[in-house]
Design an enzyme around this catalytic site. Structure first.
Site, mmCIF file in Angstrom:
data_model
loop_
_atom_site.group_PDB
_atom_site.id
_atom_site.type_symbol
_atom_site.label_atom_id
_atom_site.label_comp_id
_atom_site.label_asym_id
_atom_site.label_seq_id
_atom_site.Cartn_x
_atom_site.Cartn_y
_atom_site.Cartn_z
ATOM 1 N N SER A 253 0.930 -1.228 -0.045
ATOM 2 C CA SER A 253 -0.182 0.017 -0.017
ATOM 3 C C SER A 253 0.935 1.318 -0.113
ATOM 4 C CB SER A 253 -0.879 0.042 1.261
ATOM 5 O OG SER A 253 0.314 0.357 2.208
ATOM 6 N N LYS A 254 0.185 2.412 -0.356
ATOM 7 C CA LYS A 254 1.156 3.481 -0.792
ATOM 8 C C LYS A 254 1.665 4.201 0.789
ATOM 9 C CE LYS A 254 -2.536 6.637 -2.162
ATOM 10 N NZ LYS A 254 -3.103 7.209 -3.254
ATOM 11 N N ARG A 255 0.970 3.691 1.755
ATOM 12 C CA ARG A 255 1.372 4.378 3.127
ATOM 13 C C ARG A 255 2.607 3.708 3.246
ATOM 14 N NH1 ARG A 255 -3.172 3.796 6.723
ATOM 15 N NH2 ARG A 255 -4.460 4.386 5.206
ATOM 16 N N LYS A 256 3.056 2.408 2.900
ATOM 17 C CA LYS A 256 4.549 1.937 3.429
ATOM 18 C C LYS A 256 5.519 1.766 2.096
ATOM 19 C CE LYS A 256 2.536 -0.401 7.076
ATOM 20 N NZ LYS A 256 1.756 -1.504 7.342
ATOM 21 N N ASN A 257 5.060 1.944 0.829
ATOM 22 C CA ASN A 257 5.801 1.720 -0.078
ATOM 23 C C ASN A 257 5.313 2.394 -1.422
ATOM 24 O OD1 ASN A 257 8.461 0.198 -0.688
ATOM 25 N ND2 ASN A 257 7.242 -1.875 -0.183
#
Ligand code: GLU
Length: 496
Positions: A253-257
């Site tokens: 997910s874009k929060r982590k990667n």
């Protein structure tokens, strides 16, 4: 003649996602291994969320990665058009077939009845879902209500008993109780088909033999196989690929990667290295090699050998592989040529060079002033944001609101960026000079440089977003609670 046909079917509702490239890669290689065709279809039936800008970026990203298609937008074939919004008549015709044979029915239930039903089901701790109310209407009543022009949808009749049985190439037989499956809407009240309906009708009409897609679609399978069976169509082969994961095993997910392909392009990865890395997700070459091209994958891909272990998308591993490509695949001249093409794309020359030239007296000053354009993510510290009028919290707020505002821009251009940031400053009742200061530092790493708006336009949303996020982190980050409060404030600002 080979009858293998595969497809990638992105919805143009956001950034081009790594998952789309991953699934496209396996579809393309599988089709080509068997001498078949790889189709690109745009699933844009959600008119509110779809945009032509998103479609353009998805197509560009796939082309950049070398994942071009045999049939699809811009590549005419025998099964076009390849955008669902241009195929409406065929959905209407197919809905009529299902109404005729009793597999589908008109449903006149309005929002308030459905909301009430849902509340009641939740209260009784039952699975929420349509209760079959309109299945009880007589043919005469349905005809009369249609005649009166009453608002309605078309739903699929789903059995209430027994189980749905289907095959997945990687998982074997899967069984799901029909009682777990809601009766899905096939055609909305505005006449637009839903995902499930358009997807199945198009896979059939486009003669797709193998549906290879992410495992998040397994839960939709009962609806899909019921549609195939209701039309009397043979089912294609279904293969649900494992989801990409973050190193902590959570769903990518874009929060982590960063998940947008544009980010990897802006960071200066080679497309062939990124594609190679995606090719190692769930797949290993028979000889164990980790570095291989699309052509090699095409020669030996066997879907049965895809492992379901939950492949981890690890940036460090990608960096290592990309480094190998830079060192092993490019000679010095090619390295310089590829670097120059990445560093000085025409849009940079057009947008930045005219202003930059005015501010330097010799070449040796260029990197000092414009080096941030080639630097990927920047190393900024809280001290860099020291300002007389703005403390850390105020800077964070400006950066986060700007990020949200920029993410909602329908078009990424200098003028649009400028107008949107100026408007935000006015809404926040903040002097534009003060407002732009933290943005300047976040994006250029300096307090003064060439124009912020031009720089953002050239860097693109993906890198702009990464730098704004990094700056927010450098300023102490935002807790879940603060984020909620800011989201509320931002929503209210929008309505002001
Ligand atoms: N439009 C769907 C998506 O965005 C396609 C899913 C499928 O491949 O069936 O992923």
């Amino acid at each position: 003649m080979s009858s293998v046909r595969t497809r990638i079917a992105p919805s143009p509702t956001g950034d081009p996602h790594l998952g789309t490239a991953y699934i496209a890669l396996f579809n393309r290689c599988f089709a080509h291994r068997h001498g078949g065709e790889f189709v690109l279809r745009i699933e844009d039936t959600d008119r509110e969320r779809s945009s032509s800008e998103s479609e353009r970026r998805i197509l560009d990203a796939l082309r950049w990665l070398g994942l071009d298609w045999d049939e699809g937008p811009g590549r005419a074939g025998a099964h076009g058009p390849y955008r669902q919004s241009e195929r409406r008549q065929s959905y209407a015709d197919h809905a009529a077939i299902l109404l005729e044979n009793g597999a589908a029915f008109h449903c006149f239930c309005d929002e308030s009845r459905l909301a009430e039903l849902r509340r009641e089901q939740l209260r009784l701790k039952r699975l929420p879902g349509y209760d079959g109310h309109c299945l009880g209407l007589s043919a005469e009543e349905v005809a009369a209500r249609l005649e009166r022009g009453e608002r309605h949808v078309i739903r699929l009749r789903v059995p209430r008993e027994g189980e749905c049985v289907f095959e997945d190439l990687l998982r074997g037989e899967i069984r799901i109780q029909w009682a777990q499956v809601d009766m899905p809407v096939l055609v909305k009240s505005d006449g637009m088909p839903t995902y499930h309906f358009a997807n199945v009708v198009d896979d059939r009409l486009m003669a797709i033999s193998h549906v290879i897609r992410g495992e998040e679609w397994i839960s939709s399978m009962p609806k899909h196989v019921l549609l195939y069976d209701s039309f009397g169509w043979p089912r294609p082969v279904f293969c649900h690929m494992p989801l990409l994961r973050n190193p902590d095993r959570s769903k990518l997910s874009k929060r982590k990667n960063p998940t947008s392909i544009g980010y990897y392009q802006a960071m200066g990865y080679l497309p062939e290295a990124l594609v190679n890395y995606l090719g190692t997700m769930g797949w290993s070459m028979p000889g164990g090699e980790e570095k291989f091209g699309i052509a090699a994958l095409e020669q030996c891909l066997e879907l049965e050998r895809v492992s379901l272990g939950g492949p981890i998308f690890d940036r460090e591993k990608l960096d290592w592989l990309n480094g190998r490509y830079l060192r092993e695949n490019l000679d010095d001249g090619q390295f310089v040529a590829r670097f120059a093409a990445w560093a000085f794309p025409p849009r940079l020359v057009d947008a930045i060079v005219p202003a930059l030239r005015q501010r330097v007296d010799k070449f040796s000053e260029v990197s000092e002033l414009g080096g941030f354009l080639l630097a990927g993510e920047l190393q900024v510290q809280a001290e860099d944001f020291a300002h007389k009028q703005l403390d850390c919290a105020a800077c964070r707020r400006i950066l986060l609101f700007s990020l949200w505002q920029l993410e909602a821009l329908p078009e990424w251009s200098r003028d649009a960026i400028k107008a949107c940031l100026q408007e935000l400053a006015a809404r926040l009742d903040c002097k534009i000079r003060d407002f732009l200061f933290p943005l300047f530092v976040a994006i250029t790493g300096r307090a003064v440089s060439v124009s912020l708006f031009d720089s953002l336009a050239v860097l693109g949303l993906d890198l702009g977003r990464a730098r704004l996020r990094k700056a927010i982190e450098a300023l102490g980050g935002i807790s879940g609670k603060q984020q909620k409060r800011l989201e509320k404030e931002f929503r209210e600002l929008g309505q002001a």
